[in-house]
Design an enzyme around this catalytic site. Structure first.
Site: not given
Length: 224
Positions: A78, A84-85, A145-147, A158, A176
């Site tokens: 991505r 982080y998730h 966050a978006i990637g 996403g 990020c």
């Protein structure tokens, strides 16, 4: 335009590798024309992911510390830097054929941001964008966050939207690659927030912003 779109919601946190497998299966279905868009909504077990822009230099913990916290580390295809998730965070993986919407990745990312902005608006939280940084912000705190990645105009990856997340995990990275700002979670502003209610609102905003109805299907449909 009528679009065939589906949503799969997962109730238990998944390993990051399992999430990648699901994205790949969804990508195959969209590529084969079985759907115009498939939206995967889930939580991940704790993981740091490094994007195409790099990010290992923004990892502030060694391997032993990650093992102590039970956090995995993955390199992905991505866009973006390290992020982080984890549990308490809505991860949305829209596998959309943008040929059925608009062949414009900037437009698409803006729409993803708008989904979260509109969810937060339902909670009377004013959120927006920063010109220099992708994602969704509440003042100077990043709440999502978006990637993304795209191949033949079919999207993968996403956003990650902090709802009831353990923010101490973010202290192990420069999220990020950003050092001057901090992160936020929806429960900073809404006490006792109902996670599943936020997931429901997220699905609704996807339908509105992408002008498509998303039929709910079981996870087994993705794997067949």
């Amino acid at each position: 335009m009528s679009r065939r779109c589906f949503v799969v919601e997962f109730k238990e946190p998944l390993g990051y590798g399992d999430g990648l497998t699901l994205q790949e299966r969804a990508f195959e279905k969209v590529s084969a024309g079985e759907a115009d868009g498939i939206l995967l909504l889930l939580e991940h077990k704790p993981v740091f992911t490094v994007g195409r822009s790099g990010g290992r230099e923004n990892l502030l913990a060694d391997k032993r510390t990650l093992e102590t916290y039970g956090i995995e580390l993955y390199e992905t295809n991505r866009g973006g830097n390290i992020t982080y998730h984890g549990p308490g965070q809505i991860v949305a993986y829209p596998i959309f054929n943008l040929s059925k919407w608009k062949k414009d990745l900037q437009w698409y990312v803006s729409c993803l941001e708008e989904v979260i902005i509109q969810v937060l608006k339902d909670y009377n939280i004013k959120a927006g964008r920063k010109p220099k940084y992708r994602g969704v912000w509440v003042a100077d705190k990043k709440i999502a966050a978006i990637g993304i990645a795209a191949e033949r105009w079919i999207t993968m990856h996403g956003f990650a939207f902090n709802v009831k997340v353990d923010k101490s995990h973010f202290e192990l990275i420069n999220p990020c690659g950003i050092k001057e700002f901090s992160v936020a979670s929806l429960d900073d502003y809404v006490k006792g927030v109902d996670f599943r209610e936020v997931v429901k609102k997220t699905k609704k905003k996807f339908s509105i912003i992408f002008e498509a109805g998303f039929d709910e299907v079981a996870k087994d449909w993705i794997l067949t």
